[in-house]
Design a protein around this motif. Structure first.
Motif, PDB file in Angstrom:
ATOM      1  N   VAL A 130      11.831 -30.058  16.121  1.00 33.46           N
ATOM      2  CA  VAL A 130      11.396 -31.167  15.262  1.00 33.46           C
ATOM      3  C   VAL A 130      10.517 -30.646  14.133  1.00 33.46           C
ATOM      4  CG1 VAL A 130       9.917 -33.236  15.188  1.00 33.46           C
ATOM      5  CG2 VAL A 130      11.587 -32.952  17.024  1.00 33.46           C
ATOM      6  N   TRP A 131       9.565 -29.764  14.455  1.00 31.17           N
ATOM      7  CA  TRP A 131       8.672 -29.240  13.422  1.00 31.17           C
ATOM      8  C   TRP A 131       9.434 -28.393  12.405  1.00 31.17           C
ATOM      9  CZ3 TRP A 131       5.210 -27.992  18.059  1.00 31.17           C
ATOM     10  CH2 TRP A 131       4.418 -29.096  18.372  1.00 31.17           C
ATOM     11  N   ALA A 132      10.409 -27.619  12.869  1.00 29.41           N
ATOM     12  CA  ALA A 132      11.213 -26.809  11.948  1.00 29.41           C
ATOM     13  C   ALA A 132      12.028 -27.709  11.013  1.00 29.41           C
ATOM     14  CB  ALA A 132      12.129 -25.874  12.736  1.00 29.41           C
ATOM     15  N   GLU A 133      12.621 -28.766  11.563  1.00 34.83           N
ATOM     16  CA  GLU A 133      13.390 -29.698  10.727  1.00 34.83           C
ATOM     17  C   GLU A 133      12.470 -30.408   9.734  1.00 34.83           C
ATOM     18  OE1 GLU A 133      15.560 -32.334  13.299  1.00 34.83           O
ATOM     19  OE2 GLU A 133      16.815 -30.715  14.085  1.00 34.83           O
ATOM     20  N   SER A 134      11.280 -30.755  10.170  1.00 37.53           N
ATOM     21  CA  SER A 134      10.322 -31.419   9.277  1.00 37.53           C
ATOM     22  C   SER A 134       9.929 -30.492   8.130  1.00 37.53           C
ATOM     23  CB  SER A 134       9.061 -31.828  10.047  1.00 37.53           C
ATOM     24  OG  SER A 134       9.367 -32.820  10.986  1.00 37.53           O
ATOM     25  N   LEU A 135       9.684 -29.229   8.454  1.00 43.04           N
ATOM     26  CA  LEU A 135       9.317 -28.265   7.420  1.00 43.04           C
ATOM     27  C   LEU A 135      10.461 -28.072   6.432  1.00 43.04           C
ATOM     28  CD1 LEU A 135       7.136 -26.318   6.420  1.00 43.04           C
ATOM     29  CD2 LEU A 135       8.164 -24.570   7.860  1.00 43.04           C
TER      30      LEU A 135
END
Length: 170
Positions: free
Chosen positions: A124-129
């Motif tokens: 999720v954090w990678a996709e958000s970034l």
């Protein structure tokens, strides 16, 4: 990731009702008790408080010229995707008995269930970034006014005036 947000927002709303503000002072000191008036006063006060000061282009140029640069190899290393190991290490450095979000889940919860949650959270954090968009639950916040000494109805308590803030900077 946003599924439980409704429950926790409702819980915070219930808690917040106990801290309900019933009166604010207008700029001239007149008491405001109508919710719409208090909302207008608070918005105007904080809009003024957080409005940007004029920018001095000369000062910006001086600042930018003296900024250090990052080497190409450091830049490439910094732009690598986040790893589960990095998040695991960050988790170990967080304070205990604290909830990093509105969901009320503490560090201890994440430590116990990290093997299950970690890989999905990293995704999720990678996709958000990559998309530059955080999930809605990460964009929500609960703000609470902290009581100061003096008249709690006055929003200006503890906030230096803009003119005095400017003179103390130089």
């Amino acid at each position: 990731m946003d599924c439980g947000s409704h429950f926790f927002c409702a819980l915070e709303k219930t808690r917040g009702a106990k801290k309900h503000i019933t009166c604010l002072l207008a700029e001239d000191g007149t008491p405001l008790t109508e919710p719409a008036e208090m909302c207008r006063r608070a918005r105007a006060f904080y809009a003024s408080l957080f409005s940007p000061d004029p920018i001095d282009p000369g000062a910006c140029r001086v600042l930018w010229e003296e900024l250090p640069t990052v080497s190409t190899s450091d830049r490439d290393r910094l732009e690598l995707p986040f790893t589960l190991a990095e998040f695991s290490e960050a988790l170990c450095h967080m304070p205990t008995n604290k909830s990093p979000g509105m969901d009320g889940l503490t560090l201890e919860f994440y430590l116990v269930f990290w093997d299950v949650l970690g890989p999905d959270l990293v995704t999720v954090w990678a996709e958000s970034l990559q998309s530059w968009v955080l999930p809605l639950s990460c964009r929500r916040a609960v703000l609470a006014l902290l009581p100061k000494k003096g008249d709690l109805r006055d929003l200006r308590i503890g906030v230096p005036s803009r003119s005095s803030a400017r003179t103390t900077k130089s």
